[in-house]
Design a protein around this motif. Structure first.
Motif, mmCIF file in Angstrom:
data_model
loop_
_atom_site.group_PDB
_atom_site.id
_atom_site.type_symbol
_atom_site.label_atom_id
_atom_site.label_comp_id
_atom_site.label_asym_id
_atom_site.label_seq_id
_atom_site.Cartn_x
_atom_site.Cartn_y
_atom_site.Cartn_z
ATOM 1 N N MET A 31 30.158 60.528 48.033
ATOM 2 C CA MET A 31 30.439 60.326 46.613
ATOM 3 C C MET A 31 31.844 60.830 46.335
ATOM 4 S SD MET A 31 28.722 61.991 43.195
ATOM 5 C CE MET A 31 29.570 63.549 43.416
ATOM 6 N N ASN A 32 32.580 60.080 45.506
ATOM 7 C CA ASN A 32 33.897 60.542 45.082
ATOM 8 C C ASN A 32 34.159 59.990 43.688
ATOM 9 O OD1 ASN A 32 36.605 61.178 44.664
ATOM 10 N ND2 ASN A 32 37.101 60.910 46.840
ATOM 11 N N LEU A 33 34.146 60.881 42.688
ATOM 12 C CA LEU A 33 34.406 60.482 41.304
ATOM 13 C C LEU A 33 35.829 60.825 40.887
ATOM 14 C CD1 LEU A 33 31.064 61.609 39.624
ATOM 15 C CD2 LEU A 33 31.681 59.343 40.456
ATOM 16 N N SER A 50 30.226 69.979 48.242
ATOM 17 C CA SER A 50 31.061 69.280 47.263
ATOM 18 C C SER A 50 32.347 70.048 47.024
ATOM 19 C CB SER A 50 30.324 69.124 45.927
ATOM 20 O OG SER A 50 29.267 68.204 46.040
ATOM 21 N N TRP A 94 27.335 59.512 35.021
ATOM 22 C CA TRP A 94 27.201 59.162 36.436
ATOM 23 C C TRP A 94 25.756 59.260 36.931
ATOM 24 C CZ3 TRP A 94 30.094 63.194 34.574
ATOM 25 C CH2 TRP A 94 29.646 64.480 34.832
#
Length: 115
Positions: A31-33, A50, A94
């Motif tokens: 995951m990469n926001l 994270s 999200w």
């Protein structure tokens, strides 16, 4: 209530370098926001770490995240205990519902559930 996973959150401005370094240990980006990136083990997807610059919707960056199967029950239990709620229960864009609470060691815990 069941704990699904626990993820350490490392405050960092070195996302790409962290991804490369932890990749050497078998972690892959899952995951990469932009402001938070999560890496997981390819052999055990629940083994995660994270990296975040800042939390986009909360006043502080949490020290760790605990995913539970019933975040509303967790919120009720924590409030009843008198623990300090650092960030109120809310739905995030999200796909998680979460709140932050301060543990007895002063650490901020992001308690979340996926919607």
């Amino acid at each position: 209530m069941t704990v699904r996973r626990v993820v350490p959150n490392v405050r960092s401005e070195a996302g790409p370098e962290s991804r490369e370094f932890y990749g050497l240990l078998g972690f892959e980006e899952v995951m990469n926001l932009g402001w938070i990136m999560t890496l997981a083990s390819s052999s055990d997807p629940a083994a995660q770490i994270s990296f975040m610059a800042d939390d986009r919707t909360a006043p502080v960056t949490p020290d760790l995240s605990v995913e539970v199967d019933d975040v509303d029950a967790a919120y009720a239990a924590v409030r009843e205990s008198g623990a300090e709620i650092v960030h109120p229960l809310q739905d995030e864009e999200w796909g998680v519902r979460r709140f932050f609470v301060r543990d007895p060691n002063g650490r901020v815990v992001n308690v979340l559930g996926h919607r």
